[in-house]
Write a protein that holds these residues in place. Structure first.
Motif, mmCIF file in Angstrom:
data_model
loop_
_atom_site.group_PDB
_atom_site.id
_atom_site.type_symbol
_atom_site.label_atom_id
_atom_site.label_comp_id
_atom_site.label_asym_id
_atom_site.label_seq_id
_atom_site.Cartn_x
_atom_site.Cartn_y
_atom_site.Cartn_z
ATOM 1 N N PRO A 113 26.710 43.735 46.380
ATOM 2 C CA PRO A 113 26.195 44.567 45.666
ATOM 3 C C PRO A 113 25.373 45.603 46.301
ATOM 4 C CG PRO A 113 24.786 42.581 45.460
ATOM 5 C CD PRO A 113 26.140 42.088 46.174
ATOM 6 N N GLU A 114 24.926 45.368 47.932
ATOM 7 C CA GLU A 114 24.265 46.262 48.629
ATOM 8 C C GLU A 114 25.163 47.335 49.254
ATOM 9 O OE1 GLU A 114 21.594 43.757 50.987
ATOM 10 O OE2 GLU A 114 20.674 42.722 49.391
ATOM 11 N N THR A 115 26.357 47.007 49.375
ATOM 12 C CA THR A 115 27.194 48.307 50.115
ATOM 13 C C THR A 115 28.141 48.937 49.026
ATOM 14 O OG1 THR A 115 28.936 46.483 50.260
ATOM 15 C CG2 THR A 115 27.248 46.770 52.141
ATOM 16 N N GLU A 116 28.388 50.068 49.449
ATOM 17 C CA GLU A 116 28.938 51.038 48.418
ATOM 18 C C GLU A 116 30.546 50.442 48.315
ATOM 19 O OE1 GLU A 116 30.461 55.565 48.252
ATOM 20 O OE2 GLU A 116 28.924 54.964 49.626
ATOM 21 N N TYR A 121 32.182 40.548 51.562
ATOM 22 C CA TYR A 121 31.772 39.686 50.299
ATOM 23 C C TYR A 121 30.734 38.725 50.826
ATOM 24 C CZ TYR A 121 35.676 41.553 47.069
ATOM 25 O OH TYR A 121 36.237 42.352 46.209
ATOM 26 N N ILE A 122 30.173 38.416 49.517
ATOM 27 C CA ILE A 122 28.910 37.359 49.764
ATOM 28 C C ILE A 122 29.363 36.391 48.847
ATOM 29 C CG2 ILE A 122 27.297 39.207 50.115
ATOM 30 C CD1 ILE A 122 26.273 38.625 47.321
#
Length: 411
Positions: A113-116, A121-122
């Motif tokens: 969610p913190e990258t465009e 992936y996390i």
């Protein structure tokens, strides 16, 4: 009269050739006999023994068994008209640029969610990303294929209707052997993580269902309904795949895993080696690597620390033990009695089941993280304990099974 040395040499050459061919035929015959013996042994034990029990219940008119059988036949009949499954049907393309290579995404990995672009992936342990369960990858197609073979196997065994085995052979040929649709014998791109890796050893566990395929082939062969081309082709595919499991970078990495992935690696590989008639290799692996896994994964009190760390700790503890008990079943075929193995400080499979029992009977409350239902896991534990009692003749859990029956947990 001069001696014709060329004539004499030709005689010896021909004689040597004849002897060599006779030796080869003898070896092939021995291998064929041993394979047939292994097939017959599997038909009379394990899953087929359970199916034979179901068949006897159906013949005697047992209501529950008859209803289950009718549902199975309805499902199997619906499979007769389905289009075959194939790895080439996915919309995604593996890094190899060949759709013949199996591909899946790690189920617990989500867009960042913190990258465009969401990369890399996390990980969210235990939480399945829906993106990993669609037709972009092969996971769903593979699962549906393996499940279909399992249902067709059971329908064929119970009904003796050849239409089910013919459909199964069709599906197997399309998935594994036909040039246009076949799967290459590797899992190089299994459980890849977008932005992090193109394939991980964890993808191998997704093929634990290959047992459905070998079981189907064994049943079809035992009833003389398996054609030679399919038998020969599948023997070669499993030979190539077992070589990949043992010699590829990902295969070697999977073998070193210290948790359930290592256990299920053993199970998958050894099931295949048994099917390929490599009994000595199965024995060697069980008595060294698998034995070592039991002692390293299970503590003296029976707990499994690497599984207890998971967000679905009860499920993973059970899944690992269920894999081990399947290895026990395999070991019984080759004279390796894993159930009796115990370390000097008391580590053993039996101790691991003893650890789980109080939570199964609700005498204790599970204190580790478990974010999903444990109902199916409880069923697996009960199935395993029944096997220990009925087949291994270890009756130490019988009072527990009786207690569970009173609590309506019978399986």
């Amino acid at each position: 009269m001069p001696v014709n040395y060329k004539f004499i040499n030709d005689i010896f050459k021909n004689k040597a050739l004849i002897i060599r061919n006779l030796m080869l035929l003898t070896l092939l015959a021995h291998s064929s006999i041993t394979r047939a013996q292994n097939v017959n042994q599997d038909i009379n034990t394990g899953a087929f023994q359970e199916l034979e029990h179901k068949k006897s219940l159906i013949k005697t008119g047992d209501k529950k068994a008859v209803i289950a059988y009718q549902r199975l036949i309805e499902k199997a009949d619906s499979l007769l008209t389905i289009e075959p499954f194939s790895v080439v049907h996915k919309t995604g393309v593996p890094p190899s640029n060949s759709k013949h290579d199996y591909m899946s995404i790690g189920p617990y990995w989500w867009p960042n969610p913190e990258t465009e672009n969401g990369l890399p992936y996390i990980r969210k342990d235990g939480e399945i990303n829906p993106e990993t369960r669609n037709n972009f990858t092969d996971f769903v197609e593979k699962k549906n294929f393996i499940d279909a073979i399992g249902e067709l196997t059971e329908a064929y065994y119970l009904s003796d209707e050849k239409k089910y085995v013919h459909k199964g052979i069709e599906l197997i040929n399309v998935w594994f052997l036909d040039d246009a649709t076949k799967m290459n014998p590797n899992v190089n791109y299994g459980q890849y993580v977008p932005g992090k890796s193109i394939g991980r050893c964890f993808g191998i566990i997704e093929f634990s269902g290959l047992k459905n395929i070998t079981r189907f082939l064994q049943l079809a062969k035992s009833r003389n309904t398996l054609d030679k081309n399919t038998e020969k082709g599948m023997h070669q595919w499993f030979t190539d795949y077992s070589n990949w499991l043992q010699n590829s970078k990902l295969g070697k990495e999977a073998q070193t895993r210290e948790n359930n992935h290592g256990t299920h690696y053993d199970l998958q590989l050894l099931d295949i080696l048994w099917y390929l008639n490599q009994e000595d290799a199965v024995k060697e692996h069980l008595t060294t690597i698998t034995k070592s896994r039991i002692f390293s994964q299970i503590e003296p009190d029976g707990s499994q620390p690497l599984e207890l760390k998971r967000t679905k700790s009860f499920s993973y503890s059970t899944m690992n033990l269920h894999g081990f008990i399947k290895l026990v079943r395999l070991g019984e075929k080759v004279g390796v009695h894993l159930w009796s193995f115990q370390s000097e400080d008391g580590r053993s499979l039996k101790k691991a089941y003893q650890y789980m029992v109080p939570y199964l009977t609700k005498e204790k409350e599970w204190k580790y993280k478990q974010i999903s239902s444990i109902k199916s896991s409880e069923g697996k534990l009960i199935e395993d304990l029944n096997y220990v009692s009925q087949t291994l003749k270890d009756y130490s859990f019988d009072h527990i099974l009786a207690q569970l029956r009173q609590q309506n947990y019978s399986h």
